[in-house]
Design a protein around this motif. Structure first.
Motif, PDB file in Angstrom:
ATOM      1  N   UNK A   3     -47.829  55.407  -8.896  1.00  0.00           N
ATOM      2  CA  UNK A   3     -47.619  54.957 -10.356  1.00  0.00           C
ATOM      3  C   UNK A   3     -48.384  53.884 -10.691  1.00  0.00           C
ATOM      4  N   UNK A   4     -49.383  54.092 -11.536  1.00  0.00           N
ATOM      5  CA  UNK A   4     -50.214  52.953 -12.215  1.00  0.00           C
ATOM      6  C   UNK A   4     -49.683  52.120 -13.483  1.00  0.00           C
ATOM      7  N   UNK A   5     -49.954  51.017 -13.398  1.00  0.00           N
ATOM      8  CA  UNK A   5     -49.541  50.411 -14.672  1.00  0.00           C
ATOM      9  C   UNK A   5     -50.653  49.170 -14.744  1.00  0.00           C
ATOM     10  N   UNK A   6     -51.235  49.093 -16.226  1.00  0.00           N
ATOM     11  CA  UNK A   6     -52.060  48.039 -16.446  1.00  0.00           C
ATOM     12  C   UNK A   6     -53.195  48.057 -15.247  1.00  0.00           C
ATOM     13  N   UNK A   7     -53.805  49.327 -14.674  1.00  0.00           N
ATOM     14  CA  UNK A   7     -54.809  49.044 -13.769  1.00  0.00           C
ATOM     15  C   UNK A   7     -54.352  48.727 -12.305  1.00  0.00           C
ATOM     16  N   UNK A   8     -53.184  48.641 -12.108  1.00  0.00           N
ATOM     17  CA  UNK A   8     -52.696  48.474 -10.628  1.00  0.00           C
ATOM     18  C   UNK A   8     -51.554  49.417 -10.194  1.00  0.00           C
ATOM     19  N   UNK A   9     -51.492  49.637  -8.925  1.00  0.00           N
ATOM     20  CA  UNK A   9     -50.547  50.472  -8.537  1.00  0.00           C
ATOM     21  C   UNK A   9     -49.348  49.628  -8.415  1.00  0.00           C
ATOM     22  N   UNK A  10     -48.178  50.336  -9.325  1.00  0.00           N
ATOM     23  CA  UNK A  10     -47.048  49.565  -9.356  1.00  0.00           C
ATOM     24  C   UNK A  10     -45.834  50.242  -8.548  1.00  0.00           C
ATOM     25  N   UNK A  11     -46.136  51.322  -7.840  1.00  0.00           N
ATOM     26  CA  UNK A  11     -45.039  52.160  -7.094  1.00  0.00           C
ATOM     27  C   UNK A  11     -45.922  52.949  -6.237  1.00  0.00           C
ATOM     28  N   UNK A  12     -45.672  53.158  -4.918  1.00  0.00           N
ATOM     29  CA  UNK A  12     -46.326  54.191  -3.835  1.00  0.00           C
ATOM     30  C   UNK A  12     -44.982  54.743  -3.140  1.00  0.00           C
ATOM     31  N   UNK A  13     -45.072  55.897  -3.270  1.00  0.00           N
ATOM     32  CA  UNK A  13     -43.870  56.587  -2.027  1.00  0.00           C
ATOM     33  C   UNK A  13     -43.756  58.030  -2.360  1.00  0.00           C
ATOM     34  N   UNK A  14     -42.492  58.626  -1.901  1.00  0.00           N
ATOM     35  CA  UNK A  14     -42.274  59.861  -2.118  1.00  0.00           C
ATOM     36  C   UNK A  14     -41.866  60.287  -3.290  1.00  0.00           C
ATOM     37  N   UNK A  15     -41.894  61.534  -3.942  1.00  0.00           N
ATOM     38  CA  UNK A  15     -40.946  61.993  -5.011  1.00  0.00           C
ATOM     39  C   UNK A  15     -39.408  61.424  -4.878  1.00  0.00           C
ATOM     40  N   UNK A  16     -39.002  61.715  -3.867  1.00  0.00           N
ATOM     41  CA  UNK A  16     -37.697  61.445  -3.727  1.00  0.00           C
ATOM     42  C   UNK A  16     -37.523  59.834  -3.930  1.00  0.00           C
ATOM     43  N   UNK A  17     -38.302  59.137  -3.345  1.00  0.00           N
ATOM     44  CA  UNK A  17     -38.200  57.672  -3.395  1.00  0.00           C
ATOM     45  C   UNK A  17     -38.207  57.189  -4.923  1.00  0.00           C
ATOM     46  N   UNK A  18     -39.293  57.911  -5.626  1.00  0.00           N
ATOM     47  CA  UNK A  18     -39.457  57.467  -6.939  1.00  0.00           C
ATOM     48  C   UNK A  18     -38.126  57.934  -8.000  1.00  0.00           C
ATOM     49  N   UNK A  19     -37.759  59.165  -7.511  1.00  0.00           N
ATOM     50  CA  UNK A  19     -36.387  59.464  -7.944  1.00  0.00           C
ATOM     51  C   UNK A  19     -35.216  58.505  -8.055  1.00  0.00           C
ATOM     52  N   UNK A  20     -35.227  57.791  -7.015  1.00  0.00           N
ATOM     53  CA  UNK A  20     -34.350  56.567  -6.612  1.00  0.00           C
ATOM     54  C   UNK A  20     -34.523  55.461  -7.366  1.00  0.00           C
ATOM     55  N   UNK A  21     -35.812  55.317  -7.673  1.00  0.00           N
ATOM     56  CA  UNK A  21     -36.285  53.838  -8.352  1.00  0.00           C
ATOM     57  C   UNK A  21     -36.328  54.006 -10.136  1.00  0.00           C
ATOM     58  N   UNK A  22     -35.068  53.843 -10.615  1.00  0.00           N
ATOM     59  CA  UNK A  22     -34.894  53.801 -11.811  1.00  0.00           C
ATOM     60  C   UNK A  22     -35.838  52.897 -12.491  1.00  0.00           C
ATOM     61  N   UNK A  23     -35.879  51.468 -11.794  1.00  0.00           N
ATOM     62  CA  UNK A  23     -36.334  50.370 -12.251  1.00  0.00           C
ATOM     63  C   UNK A  23     -37.820  50.861 -12.723  1.00  0.00           C
ATOM     64  N   UNK A  24     -38.675  51.483 -11.924  1.00  0.00           N
ATOM     65  CA  UNK A  24     -39.957  51.812 -11.961  1.00  0.00           C
ATOM     66  C   UNK A  24     -39.942  53.013 -13.050  1.00  0.00           C
ATOM     67  N   UNK A  25     -39.099  53.781 -13.051  1.00  0.00           N
ATOM     68  CA  UNK A  25     -39.386  54.894 -14.107  1.00  0.00           C
ATOM     69  C   UNK A  25     -39.031  54.585 -15.390  1.00  0.00           C
TER      70      UNK A  25
END
Length: 128
Positions: free
Chosen positions: A100-122
């Motif tokens: 996941x990129x935000x303002x030209x920076x990678x703000x999250x890197x992981x599996x889809x399952x890990x992203x589903x768990x990261x409500x803050x990033x979403x």
């Protein structure tokens, strides 16, 4: 034998409306049809890796599903794919890794399952 993983018939099977419009010049195809044609031309080159930028942008919901199906087929055939896509459901369905990129920076890197768990990033970067 030199045969690739894809054939013209496979392309027409996946994109039946291109078969129906095979006699039409590419420049007068709709945006969705041009996107399909681009994918066909790419696959006919039998790549091991493809980069696809926003393949569903501006497409009808029916065409979005067709593109999603093709992306899954590409992955199922062992072709590595770098997909840039704003429709999260499509990316999450086929991805092994998510960035996941935000303002030209990678703000999250992981599996889809890990992203589903990261409500803050979403909430911060993906939801409106």
């Amino acid at each position: 034998d030199g045969a690739g993983r894809w054939s013209m018939q496979m392309m027409f099977d996946m994109f039946s409306n291109l078969n129906e419009r095979a006699d039409v010049e590419a420049s007068v195809l709709s945006g969705g049809e041009q996107q399909m044609l681009t994918m066909c031309r790419t696959l006919m080159g039998d790549p091991d890796f493809v980069m696809i930028d926003e393949p569903t942008e501006g497409l009808s919901p029916q065409m979005v599903q067709k593109v999603a199906d093709v992306l899954k087929e590409i992955a199922d055939r062992g072709i590595s794919t770098l997909l840039v896509e704003q429709k999260l459901s499509i990316a999450m369905d086929i991805a092994h890794r998510v960035y996941v990129m935000g303002h030209g920076q990678v703000v999250f890197e992981g599996t889809p399952a890990e992203l589903k768990e990261r409500e803050d990033v979403r909430k911060e970067w993906l939801e409106v």
